[in-house]
Design an enzyme around this catalytic site. Structure first.
Site, mmCIF file in Angstrom:
data_model
loop_
_atom_site.group_PDB
_atom_site.id
_atom_site.type_symbol
_atom_site.label_atom_id
_atom_site.label_comp_id
_atom_site.label_asym_id
_atom_site.label_seq_id
_atom_site.Cartn_x
_atom_site.Cartn_y
_atom_site.Cartn_z
ATOM 1 N N ASP A 1 0.856 -1.178 0.000
ATOM 2 C CA ASP A 1 0.000 0.000 0.000
ATOM 3 C C ASP A 1 0.896 1.233 0.000
ATOM 4 O O ASP A 1 2.104 1.141 0.256
ATOM 5 C CB ASP A 1 -0.903 -0.030 1.238
ATOM 6 C CG ASP A 1 -1.953 1.061 1.217
ATOM 7 O OD1 ASP A 1 -2.424 1.404 0.121
ATOM 8 O OD2 ASP A 1 -2.292 1.570 2.293
ATOM 9 N N ASP B 1 -0.236 5.026 1.099
ATOM 10 C CA ASP B 1 -0.448 5.923 2.236
ATOM 11 C C ASP B 1 -0.397 5.153 3.548
ATOM 12 O O ASP B 1 -1.064 4.128 3.712
ATOM 13 C CB ASP B 1 -1.796 6.632 2.108
ATOM 14 C CG ASP B 1 -1.847 7.552 0.896
ATOM 15 O OD1 ASP B 1 -0.890 8.308 0.694
ATOM 16 O OD2 ASP B 1 -2.832 7.492 0.142
#
Length: 274
Positions: free
Chosen positions: A12, A14
């Site tokens: 991922d 953020d």
């Protein structure tokens, strides 16, 4: 799956590599480690606003070198999914899109036509410019038979002023008006991870997923059959992890814990052995 046998990485963005446009500790070094070892990897995001090229440039401003072909967005996953649904013998598929350039570009590149006249699909993605007119058009087209797709289920997104409505919230509004639920491609649907694996030509048994959310990254990685690593640099806390009936394979404070141990300096070895 044994974490020692990982040959491919999904991560991922953020809360894992960046926070508010600043690189998190170890992120740049981990990306360089993968590059140096020639390990396949993709940086994933549910955000469908930006193209991979846009995101590559944004990450570069944060000090992270991620080529655009190493970025996989919910827009790309949605376009890939829809391209496999269309009967090409009947011509190009068509979409009415509520979204931004990241989504329309991905759909164009897989051969879709954008139209508001009897489209095959209504596709709802992230945008900072939701309009009542566009939402009304989407509702009418779905009621007339267009199939309903959403890029991701996220109900809210961040902004400098606080949270704001996101794709999931707008999709719920449209669902209420039409009685139709969308097919949601992005996390936590493992479909997004499988499309990323297919893009890399990788196998789930040799792939790890790094994320900061139990309810999206970890559950989807687990359901896709991958080794899962939860980082505590994002939204998760020790308190909320215990609420879930599943566990990641590994929990770390941040991606800096995934770096190889540095080679010991030869002078230190000499001193230690004296």
């Amino acid at each position: 799956m044994d974490g020692e046998n990982i040959e491919c990485w999904l991560t991922d963005m953020d809360g894992v590599l960046v926070r508010e446009h600043e690189a998190l500790p170890g992120a740049a070094e981990l990306l360089e480690q993968w590059r140096r070892k020639d390990l396949p990897y993709l940086v994933l995001t549910n955000n469908s606003i930006f193209t991979a090229r846009d995101l590559s440039a944004r990450l570069r401003h944060s000090g992270l070198v991620v080529p655009e072909d190493r970025i996989w967005t919910s827009a790309l996953a949605t376009a890939t999914f829809l391209a496999n649904q269309v009967d090409r013998e009947k011509g190009a598929g068509s979409c009415y899109v509520v979204g931004e350039a990241g989504l329309t570009t991905a759909l164009h590149e897989t051969g879709f036509i954008m139209t508001d006249t009897a489209p095959d699909y209504v596709v709802v993605g992230e945008t900072r410019n939701y309009s009542f007119e566009a939402i009304t058009k989407a509702v009418r087209l779905i009621r007339d038979g267009a199939r309903f797709i959403a890029t991701n289920p996220d109900a809210t997104g961040p902004s400098p002023e606080g949270v704001m409505p996101a794709t999931g919230a707008i999709a719920s509004l449209i669902s209420k008006a039409t009685g139709s639920e969308p097919y949601v491609v992005g996390k936590p649907n493992p479909m997004m991870f499988r499309s990323a694996l297919n893009h890399l030509g990788a196998h789930s048994m040799q792939t790890a997923m790094i994320g900061d959310r139990m309810d999206t990254d970890i559950v989807a990685g687990m359901e896709a059959g991958m080794h899962t690593i939860l980082v505590m640099s994002g939204v998760s806390s020790a308190a909320n992890i215990s609420h879930y009936p599943f566990r990641p394979n590994r929990i770390v404070d941040g991606v800096f814990e995934l770096l190889d141990a540095p080679l010991q300096d030869e002078s230190e070895v000499a001193v230690g052995s004296a």
